[in-house]
Motif scaffolding. Structure first.
Motif, PDB file in Angstrom:
ATOM      1  N   GLU A   1       0.848  -1.186   0.000  1.00  0.00           N
ATOM      2  CA  GLU A   1       0.000   0.000   0.000  1.00  0.00           C
ATOM      3  C   GLU A   1       0.884   1.238   0.000  1.00  0.00           C
ATOM      4  O   GLU A   1       1.975   1.232   0.569  1.00  0.00           O
ATOM      5  N   SER A   2       0.398   2.295  -0.597  1.00  0.00           N
ATOM      6  CA  SER A   2       1.155   3.541  -0.588  1.00  0.00           C
ATOM      7  C   SER A   2       0.204   4.699  -0.309  1.00  0.00           C
ATOM      8  O   SER A   2      -0.841   4.802  -0.958  1.00  0.00           O
ATOM      9  N   PRO A   3       0.521   5.541   0.696  1.00  0.00           N
ATOM     10  CA  PRO A   3       1.779   5.644   1.444  1.00  0.00           C
ATOM     11  C   PRO A   3       1.999   4.483   2.402  1.00  0.00           C
ATOM     12  O   PRO A   3       1.057   3.857   2.853  1.00  0.00           O
ATOM     13  N   CYS A   4       3.287   4.250   2.706  1.00  0.00           N
ATOM     14  CA  CYS A   4       3.676   3.129   3.568  1.00  0.00           C
ATOM     15  C   CYS A   4       4.709   3.613   4.580  1.00  0.00           C
ATOM     16  O   CYS A   4       5.483   4.535   4.297  1.00  0.00           O
ATOM     17  N   ASP A   5       4.730   3.005   5.740  1.00  0.00           N
ATOM     18  CA  ASP A   5       5.667   3.353   6.801  1.00  0.00           C
ATOM     19  C   ASP A   5       7.101   3.336   6.265  1.00  0.00           C
ATOM     20  O   ASP A   5       7.531   2.387   5.616  1.00  0.00           O
TER      21      ASP A   5
ATOM     22  N   LEU B   1      -6.656   0.018   9.844  1.00  0.00           N
ATOM     23  CA  LEU B   1      -6.283   1.427   9.715  1.00  0.00           C
ATOM     24  C   LEU B   1      -4.941   1.544   9.021  1.00  0.00           C
ATOM     25  O   LEU B   1      -3.968   0.929   9.430  1.00  0.00           O
ATOM     26  N   ASN B   2      -4.895   2.339   7.943  1.00  0.00           N
ATOM     27  CA  ASN B   2      -3.630   2.573   7.253  1.00  0.00           C
ATOM     28  C   ASN B   2      -3.029   3.872   7.749  1.00  0.00           C
ATOM     29  O   ASN B   2      -3.664   4.928   7.698  1.00  0.00           O
ATOM     30  N   LEU B   3      -1.823   3.807   8.245  1.00  0.00           N
ATOM     31  CA  LEU B   3      -1.090   5.014   8.599  1.00  0.00           C
ATOM     32  C   LEU B   3       0.195   5.054   7.792  1.00  0.00           C
ATOM     33  O   LEU B   3       0.800   3.997   7.556  1.00  0.00           O
ATOM     34  N   PRO B   4       0.566   6.220   7.248  1.00  0.00           N
ATOM     35  CA  PRO B   4       0.145   7.558   7.662  1.00  0.00           C
ATOM     36  C   PRO B   4      -1.134   8.089   7.003  1.00  0.00           C
ATOM     37  O   PRO B   4      -1.554   9.200   7.335  1.00  0.00           O
ATOM     38  N   HIS B   5      -1.735   7.344   6.110  1.00  0.00           N
ATOM     39  CA  HIS B   5      -2.891   7.865   5.379  1.00  0.00           C
ATOM     40  C   HIS B   5      -4.045   8.187   6.316  1.00  0.00           C
ATOM     41  O   HIS B   5      -4.816   9.127   6.084  1.00  0.00           O
ATOM     42  N   GLY B   6      -4.189   7.394   7.383  1.00  0.00           N
ATOM     43  CA  GLY B   6      -5.223   7.651   8.373  1.00  0.00           C
ATOM     44  C   GLY B   6      -6.589   7.130   8.008  1.00  0.00           C
ATOM     45  O   GLY B   6      -7.576   7.413   8.686  1.00  0.00           O
ATOM     46  N   SER B   7      -6.675   6.344   6.939  1.00  0.00           N
ATOM     47  CA  SER B   7      -7.966   5.849   6.461  1.00  0.00           C
ATOM     48  C   SER B   7      -8.125   4.368   6.772  1.00  0.00           C
ATOM     49  O   SER B   7      -7.152   3.650   6.995  1.00  0.00           O
ATOM     50  N   ALA B   8      -9.376   3.932   6.789  1.00  0.00           N
ATOM     51  CA  ALA B   8      -9.702   2.509   6.909  1.00  0.00           C
ATOM     52  C   ALA B   8     -10.552   2.152   5.699  1.00  0.00           C
ATOM     53  O   ALA B   8     -11.618   2.744   5.487  1.00  0.00           O
ATOM     54  N   ALA B   9     -10.073   1.228   4.905  1.00  0.00           N
ATOM     55  CA  ALA B   9     -10.777   0.880   3.670  1.00  0.00           C
ATOM     56  C   ALA B   9     -12.196   0.418   3.972  1.00  0.00           C
ATOM     57  O   ALA B   9     -12.439  -0.252   4.987  1.00  0.00           O
TER      58      ALA B   9
ATOM     59  N   ASP C   1      -0.481  -5.019  11.330  1.00  0.00           N
ATOM     60  CA  ASP C   1      -1.499  -4.822  12.357  1.00  0.00           C
ATOM     61  C   ASP C   1      -1.045  -3.830  13.428  1.00  0.00           C
ATOM     62  O   ASP C   1      -1.611  -3.772  14.519  1.00  0.00           O
ATOM     63  N   CYS C   2      -0.027  -3.025  13.114  1.00  0.00           N
ATOM     64  CA  CYS C   2       0.555  -2.133  14.127  1.00  0.00           C
ATOM     65  C   CYS C   2      -0.417  -1.061  14.603  1.00  0.00           C
ATOM     66  O   CYS C   2      -0.313  -0.602  15.749  1.00  0.00           O
ATOM     67  N   CYS C   3      -1.345  -0.645  13.733  1.00  0.00           N
ATOM     68  CA  CYS C   3      -2.167   0.524  14.059  1.00  0.00           C
ATOM     69  C   CYS C   3      -3.654   0.220  14.174  1.00  0.00           C
ATOM     70  O   CYS C   3      -4.444   1.129  14.449  1.00  0.00           O
ATOM     71  N   SER C   4      -4.060  -1.017  13.957  1.00  0.00           N
ATOM     72  CA  SER C   4      -5.498  -1.313  13.917  1.00  0.00           C
ATOM     73  C   SER C   4      -6.189  -0.998  15.241  1.00  0.00           C
ATOM     74  O   SER C   4      -7.347  -0.590  15.269  1.00  0.00           O
ATOM     75  N   GLU C   5      -5.472  -1.151  16.367  1.00  0.00           N
ATOM     76  CA  GLU C   5      -6.066  -0.889  17.669  1.00  0.00           C
ATOM     77  C   GLU C   5      -6.296   0.606  17.913  1.00  0.00           C
ATOM     78  O   GLU C   5      -6.971   0.993  18.860  1.00  0.00           O
ATOM     79  N   LEU C   6      -5.721   1.452  17.052  1.00  0.00           N
ATOM     80  CA  LEU C   6      -5.840   2.902  17.224  1.00  0.00           C
ATOM     81  C   LEU C   6      -6.972   3.506  16.400  1.00  0.00           C
ATOM     82  O   LEU C   6      -7.155   4.722  16.406  1.00  0.00           O
ATOM     83  N   ALA C   7      -7.732   2.676  15.694  1.00  0.00           N
ATOM     84  CA  ALA C   7      -8.864   3.183  14.923  1.00  0.00           C
ATOM     85  C   ALA C   7      -9.949   3.689  15.863  1.00  0.00           C
ATOM     86  O   ALA C   7     -10.253   3.054  16.876  1.00  0.00           O
ATOM     87  N   ASP C   8     -10.547   4.829  15.529  1.00  0.00           N
ATOM     88  CA  ASP C   8     -11.597   5.401  16.376  1.00  0.00           C
ATOM     89  C   ASP C   8     -12.772   4.449  16.526  1.00  0.00           C
ATOM     90  O   ASP C   8     -13.257   4.182  17.618  1.00  0.00           O
TER      91      ASP C   8
END
Length: 466
Positions: free
Chosen positions: A194-198, A246-254, A277-284
């Protein structure tokens, strides 16, 4: 040790001691630092504590190690803010750690509400209960109690289930990803991301000579299924790297429908999937389902880390995989990670007690409040200059300049005003996202955020159009 303060943790005192030694040095060239054993004897702490403090300084770019020689502090000339022609990522890292800088580039969500203190209190309690734990069983893949808790946490059904033997814990996320690159034989292989990517992931792939094809995310976080299908048919794809939610840095969830469609396509092609799966727990908010819930677990690997949720005292990374068991065990054994068994047990008990889930409720709320404030300021002051991707979680905001400018010039202009941003090109190996920025409102120190946003707006408006 004079720098040791009451209630300090040992590694923090060692870190400050080394920082003062480096800062007080008049050496023009690289300065050799004391060995692990010398410092351990001098400061009356364990070698592992010294090693962790050195690793923090190494990540910051202030020291480097030479095999069979030791650690060296970089010369002062190397700590000067890099010029325009220098590596942009290095410039971000170095300047973000300079005193007095306003850092709008950081992605450290746990810093708002770290669990370091509860974790270390629990660790001390375990040490009091079991002062002499026998280290009879070698556990190169991580402590069994923590691996068991993680396996249970990731199990969602009789089909999508995991066992402790499927979980591998390493010193940090970078080390785990390096092992995966070796085990999956990704060197010079083709990987879709995915892009952007960490940028950590991208730099590791680049160092391993992985051929990376970037899949740009749409504004809502969806992927183009037709383009993906075409690539899978025409390219020798070894692996695809996707976010679980959750995709970061994009900040979106498909959207759920898009994730299901992508999962079905990958299943039809038999493609190996590496899920971030690093950021999935941070989804609102989330429907509770991850990408992996629609994938074949026999062709899936999942990786994550603890530090974004718990804090710096839990730097470990981990991966789940049903396959490649002998190869993964061999590589983890060869790495010989010296991980604290008690620290891992303490993390396991934070999860088992429900403390992590309670903590996440607070952390998500705090992150959303900070993001909302930043977005409000951006819209008020830069509404005519930026397009904002509405974030659905995490600590950062992804924005695009509506004018085509040289973002490197903007970056260096802001550096001169002691403001650090993260240009979008860092999140691509192919110079995509050149008009984007990743901004954060969690680490602007004592600076007035409204004034800093004004500086960003001025830099964008005054930058010459390309």
């Amino acid at each position: 040790m004079k720098v040791l303060r009451e209630n300090d943790f040992a590694y923090q005192a060692v870190y400050r001691y080394l920082t003062s030694v480096i800062n007080e040095s008049d050496a023009a060239g690289a300065m050799r630092l004391p060995s692990l054993r010398q410092l351990a004897d001098r400061l009356k702490v364990s070698i592992s504590t010294i090693q962790y403090a050195y690793s923090l300084l190494e990540k910051e770019g202030r020291v480097y190690s030479i095999a069979k020689s030791g650690y060296y502090a970089k010369a002062r000339s190397l700590l000067v803010p890099p010029a325009n022609g220098s590596d942009l990522l290095e410039a971000v890292y170095v300047n973000a750690r300079r005193p007095g800088m306003c850092v709008l580039s950081t992605d450290d969500p746990a810093s708002l509400q770290p669990l370091d203190s509860p974790l270390l209190m629990l660790e001390r309690e375990l040490l009091r209960q079991y002062p002499r734990q026998p280290q009879l069983l070698l556990q190169p893949c991580g402590e069994l109690e923590l691996r068991t808790v993680l396996a249970a946490r990731y199990t969602t059904s009789s089909t999508h289930c995991w066992h402790a033997d499927d979980v591998y814990i390493g010193a940090d996320l970078r080390a785990v990803l390096e092992i995966l690159i070796a085990v999956l034989e990704l060197r010079q292989a083709t990987v879709l991301v995915e892009s952007p990517c960490d940028w950590v992931i991208l730099r590791l792939f680049e160092a391993a000579e992985v051929r990376v094809i970037e899949l740009p995310l749409q504004i809502d976080g969806a992927l183009d299924p037709q383009w993906l299908a075409s690539l899978l048919k025409t390219e020798p794809v070894r692996l695809i790297l996707l976010s679980s939610a959750l995709n970061l840095p994009h900040g979106s969830a498909a959207p759920t429908a898009n994730r299901q469609l992508i999962a079905k396509l990958l299943a039809e092609q038999g493609t190996w999937v590496l899920e971030n799966d690093c950021c999935s727990e941070l989804a609102d908010e989330h429907d509770g389902q991850r990408l992996r819930d629609w994938l074949d677990p026999e062709r899936l690997l999942v990786f994550s880390a603890f530090d974004k949720i718990i804090g710096t005292e839990a730097p470990y990374g981990f991966v789940l995989s049903r396959q490649w068991r002998s190869e993964l065990q061999r590589h983890f054994l060869l790495r010989s990670f010296r991980l604290s068994v008690t620290r891992q047990k303490a993390i396991a008990r934070l999860y088992a007690s429900g403390r992590i889930d309670q903590h996440l409720l607070v952390l998500r709320r705090l992150l959303k409040e900070r993001r909302t404030h930043l977005i409000q300021l951006l819209r008020e002051r830069l509404g005519d200059a930026l397009q904002i991707v509405e974030p659905q979680g995490g600590a950062t905001v992804w924005v695009r300049s509506l004018r085509t400018v040289n973002m490197s010039d903007v970056f260096h202009d802001l550096l001169r005003q002691q403001v650090v941003i993260a240009p979008g090109e860092l999140f691509s190996l192919h110079r995509q996202h050149a008009q984007h920025l990743r901004l954060s409102a969690i680490s602007h120190s004592d600076h007035d955020l409204a004034s800093v946003v004004g500086l960003v707006g001025d830099a964008l408006r005054l930058a010459p159009v390309e």
